[in-house]
Write an enzyme that holds these catalytic residues in place. Structure first.
Site, PDB file in Angstrom:
ATOM      1  CG  HIS A 158      -0.245   0.314   2.491  1.00  0.00           C
ATOM      2  ND1 HIS A 158       0.364  -0.656   3.218  1.00  0.00           N
ATOM      3  CD2 HIS A 158      -0.030   1.481   3.147  1.00  0.00           C
ATOM      4  CE1 HIS A 158       0.923  -0.116   4.283  1.00  0.00           C
ATOM      5  NE2 HIS A 158       0.704   1.181   4.262  1.00  0.00           N
TER       6      HIS A 158
HETATM    7  C1  UD1 Z   1      -2.129   5.127   5.976  1.00  0.00           C
HETATM    8  C2  UD1 Z   1      -0.859   5.640   6.650  1.00  0.00           C
HETATM    9  C3  UD1 Z   1       0.231   4.561   6.612  1.00  0.00           C
HETATM   10  C4  UD1 Z   1      -0.296   3.235   7.136  1.00  0.00           C
HETATM   11  C5  UD1 Z   1      -1.561   2.853   6.361  1.00  0.00           C
HETATM   12  C6  UD1 Z   1      -2.163   1.535   6.799  1.00  0.00           C
HETATM   13  C7  UD1 Z   1      -0.464   8.070   6.509  1.00  0.00           C
HETATM   14  C8  UD1 Z   1       0.318   9.122   5.824  1.00  0.00           C
HETATM   15  N1  UD1 Z   1      -0.342   6.822   5.989  1.00  0.00           N
HETATM   16  O1  UD1 Z   1      -1.833   4.956   4.586  1.00  0.00           O
HETATM   17  O2  UD1 Z   1       1.306   4.979   7.405  1.00  0.00           O
HETATM   18  O3  UD1 Z   1       0.689   2.239   6.988  1.00  0.00           O
HETATM   19  O4  UD1 Z   1      -2.523   3.898   6.527  1.00  0.00           O
HETATM   20  O5  UD1 Z   1      -3.261   1.221   6.000  1.00  0.00           O
HETATM   21  O6  UD1 Z   1      -1.130   8.347   7.479  1.00  0.00           O
HETATM   22  N2  UD1 Z   1      -9.196   4.467   1.713  1.00  0.00           N
HETATM   23  C9  UD1 Z   1     -10.418   3.836   1.602  1.00  0.00           C
HETATM   24  N3  UD1 Z   1     -10.977   3.366   2.755  1.00  0.00           N
HETATM   25  C10 UD1 Z   1     -10.413   3.506   3.965  1.00  0.00           C
HETATM   26  C11 UD1 Z   1      -9.179   4.168   4.046  1.00  0.00           C
HETATM   27  C12 UD1 Z   1      -8.574   4.636   2.913  1.00  0.00           C
HETATM   28  O7  UD1 Z   1     -10.976   3.691   0.532  1.00  0.00           O
HETATM   29  O8  UD1 Z   1     -10.982   3.060   4.984  1.00  0.00           O
HETATM   30  C13 UD1 Z   1      -8.548   4.989   0.491  1.00  0.00           C
HETATM   31  C14 UD1 Z   1      -8.615   6.508   0.437  1.00  0.00           C
HETATM   32  O9  UD1 Z   1      -9.590   6.937  -0.403  1.00  0.00           O
HETATM   33  C15 UD1 Z   1      -7.218   6.948   0.007  1.00  0.00           C
HETATM   34  C16 UD1 Z   1      -6.369   5.720   0.135  1.00  0.00           C
HETATM   35  O10 UD1 Z   1      -7.184   4.627   0.528  1.00  0.00           O
HETATM   36  O11 UD1 Z   1      -7.204   7.387  -1.302  1.00  0.00           O
HETATM   37  C17 UD1 Z   1      -5.278   5.935   1.116  1.00  0.00           C
HETATM   38  O12 UD1 Z   1      -5.741   6.247   2.433  1.00  0.00           O
HETATM   39  P1  UD1 Z   1      -4.847   7.181   3.400  1.00  0.00           P
HETATM   40  O13 UD1 Z   1      -5.480   7.307   4.712  1.00  0.00           O
HETATM   41  O14 UD1 Z   1      -4.466   8.407   2.681  1.00  0.00           O
HETATM   42  O15 UD1 Z   1      -3.462   6.424   3.558  1.00  0.00           O
HETATM   43  P2  UD1 Z   1      -3.024   4.905   3.521  1.00  0.00           P
HETATM   44  O16 UD1 Z   1      -2.375   4.644   2.204  1.00  0.00           O
HETATM   45  O17 UD1 Z   1      -4.074   3.964   3.976  1.00  0.00           O
END
Ligand code: UD1
Length: 363
Positions: free
Chosen positions: A206
Site C-alpha cells: 500500500h
Molecule cells: C495510511 C498511513 C500509513 C499506514 C496505512 C495503513 C499516513 C500518511 N499513511 O496509509 O502509514 O501504513 O494507513 O493502511 O497516514 N481508503 C479507503 N478506505 C479507507 C481508508 C482509505 O478507501 O478506509 C482509500 C482513500 O480513499 C485513500 C487511500 O485509501 O485514497 C489511502 O488512504 P490514506 O489514509 O491516505 O493512507 P493509507 O495509504 O491507507
C-alpha cells in the site's frame, strides 16, 4: 481520576492502542477517552478491528475521511482542537506514524497538553515517506517517548531529544499479537480460502512509493507472477492499491489462478495467515515486526526500513522491488536455507503494562 485521550485513526493504530486501553482501564487511576479521527473509515479498514480487539466504540469520532496529505492533516487538526479544548485531559497518547498521529500531536502541544508517543524514534531516513515526516515531528513534540528497540532510542538522542524523556518499553503491537494468538489459530481462514498450512505466501502492498507509480507497481506485480510459478500467493488488497490497479490498468496481473485476491483482512484472519504461511511479502511496517515475532520469513518491498532490528535480529530482508533479489530470497526460503531470526528484547506481551506503570509514576 486523571484523563488520558487515546488517538486512533488508521488501521495500524488499532492493534497498538487496544492493549494500552486495557491497561489504562485496569489501572483504576486513569480514565481513557478514545478518539477516532476516521482517517480509515471502511468497515474492513476500521470497524472490524474494534470488535476483534475488544475496543469499545470510540467516545468521539471525527469522521475526517481521505484527502491529500495537507487537507487530511488539517481537517483532523481542526476537529481535534475543538474536542480537546473541551476535555480537561492530563495526557494525549498517540501511536505510530500516520497523519492522525502528527495532527493530534500538533494540536495537543499547542493546547499545552503533554503527549506520549508510543513507537517513538523509528527512522527510515527517507523523507519522501509521509510517515517519516510524521515520526520526526511527533517525536520532537512529545513529552514521553516510548521505544520498541534500543536503536530507536539512539536515533532520538542523535536528534537532541532529552534522554529523560525516552523509555525503552518494547512493542505494544506484540502485546496484541500474543494475546490474540490462540484465537487467531482457531479461525478457519485457511479453509475459507482453500489453502494448506505452509502452502502459500502472503502479499500486502500500500505504500505510495510502490503503488502510486505505475512502473514500481508493475515491477512488483511481474515479480509476483514469477513467485506464482512456485507457490500460491494470497493478496488482500488495500483500498489505495485497489484504486491504483484500476487507474494504471494493471488489473490483468490479478488473473493468475495461483493468486488469491481478497478484500482487506480482519486482524485475526491476517494473523492466522501470517502464522500459517511460508513467507510474507510486504511493504507494511507492522508486518515486518509481526513476522519477526512469529519467526516467519518476511521480504520487504522497500529500499529501507525504520525497523532495522527486524533485519539484524529478526526474519526480515529488504528486497526493494527488485525481481532478482526477490526470487533469490524466495528460493532460499523454499529450500530451507533462509535465516531463522530471534525475538527482540521486550517483545514479550508486556510493553503496555510497562508504559502505564511509567505514566502512573509521573502523572
Ligand atoms: C495510511 C498511513 C500509513 C499506514 C496505512 C495503513 C499516513 C500518511 N499513511 O496509509 O502509514 O501504513 O494507513 O493502511 O497516514 N481508503 C479507503 N478506505 C479507507 C481508508 C482509505 O478507501 O478506509 C482509500 C482513500 O480513499 C485513500 C487511500 O485509501 O485514497 C489511502 O488512504 P490514506 O489514509 O491516505 O493512507 P493509507 O495509504 O491507507
Amino acid at each position: 481520576m486523571r484523563k488520558i485521550v487515546l488517538v486512533v485513526g488508521a488501521r495500524p493504530n488499532f492493534m497498538k492502542i487496544a492493549p494500552l486501553f486495557r491497561e489504562i482501564k485496569k489501572s483504576h487511576y486513569f480514565t481513557p477517552i478514545l478518539v477516532h479521527t476516521g482517517q480509515h473509515y471502511d468497515r474492513e479498514m476500521s470497524e472490524v478491528f474494534f470488535k476483534e480487539l475488544s475496543l469499545p466504540s470510540p467516545d468521539i469520532y471525527l469522521g475526517v475521511g481521505s484527502d491529500t496529505q495537507a487537507k487530511q492533516t488539517a481537517r483532523i487538526m481542526i476537529k481535534f482542537e475543538k474536542v480537546l479544548s473541551k476535555i480537561n485531559a492530563d495526557l494525549v497518547i498517540v501511536v505510530g506514524d500516520v497523519n492522525s498521529t502528527l495532527a493530534a500531536s500538533l494540536v495537543s502541544t499547542k493546547l499545552r497538553i503533554p503527549i506520549a508517543h508510543v513507537e517513538a524514534g523509528l527512522r527510515s531516513y527517507d523523507r519522501t515517506m509521509p510517515e517519516e515526516i510524521n515520526r520526526i515531528v511527533t517525536d520532537k513534540l512529545s513529552d514521553y517517548l516510548f521505544t520498541t528497540s534500543k536503536d530507536a532510542g539512539i536515533n532520538l538522542l542523535k536528534e537532541g531529544i532529552d534522554k529523560k524523556k525516552i523509555f525503552f518499553v518494547g512493542n505494544v503491537m506484540i502485546d496484541t499479537l500474543k494475546m490474540l494468538y490462540p484465537k487467531a489459530v482457531g479461525k478457519n481462514t485457511l479453509k475459507k480460502l482453500g489453502l494448506l498450512p505452509q502452502g502459500f505466501a502472503l502479499l500486502t502492498l500500500h505504500r505510495p512509493s510502490n503503488v502510486d507509480e505505475k512502473a514500481s507497481f508493475e515491477k512488483i506485480l511481474k515479480a509476483v507472477r514469477k513467485i506464482l510459478i512456485h507457490i500460491p500467493v494470497v493478496f488482500p488488497v488495500h483500498p489505495r492499491s485497489r484504486k491504483q490497479l484500476k487507474h494504471f490498468q494493471l488489473e490483468h496481473y490479478l488473473l493468475d489462478s495461483n493468486l488469491k485476491v481478497v478484500n482487506p483482512l480482519s486482524y485475526l484472519d491476517c494473523l492466522n495467515l501470517m502464522i500459517n504461511c511460508k513467507f510474507v511479502l510486504t511493504d507494511s511496517g507492522g508486518m515486518q515486526e509481526e513476522t519477526t515475532a512469529l519467526s516467519i520469513p518476511c521480504l520487504t518491498l522497500r529500499d529501507n526500513t525504520e525497523r532495522p532490528i527486524t533485519i539484524t535480529l529478526g526474519t526480515n530482508t529488504i528486497v526493494n522491488n527488485d525481481e532478482k533479489k526477490i526470487i533469490y530470497e524466495v528460493n532460499r526460503i523454499l529450500n530451507g536455507a533462509y535465516k531463522k531470526g530471534i525475538i527482540p528484547k521486550f517483545w514479550d506481551g508486556n510493553a503496555s503494562k510497562r508504559i502505564i506503570e511509567i505514566l502512573r509514576e509521573r502523572i
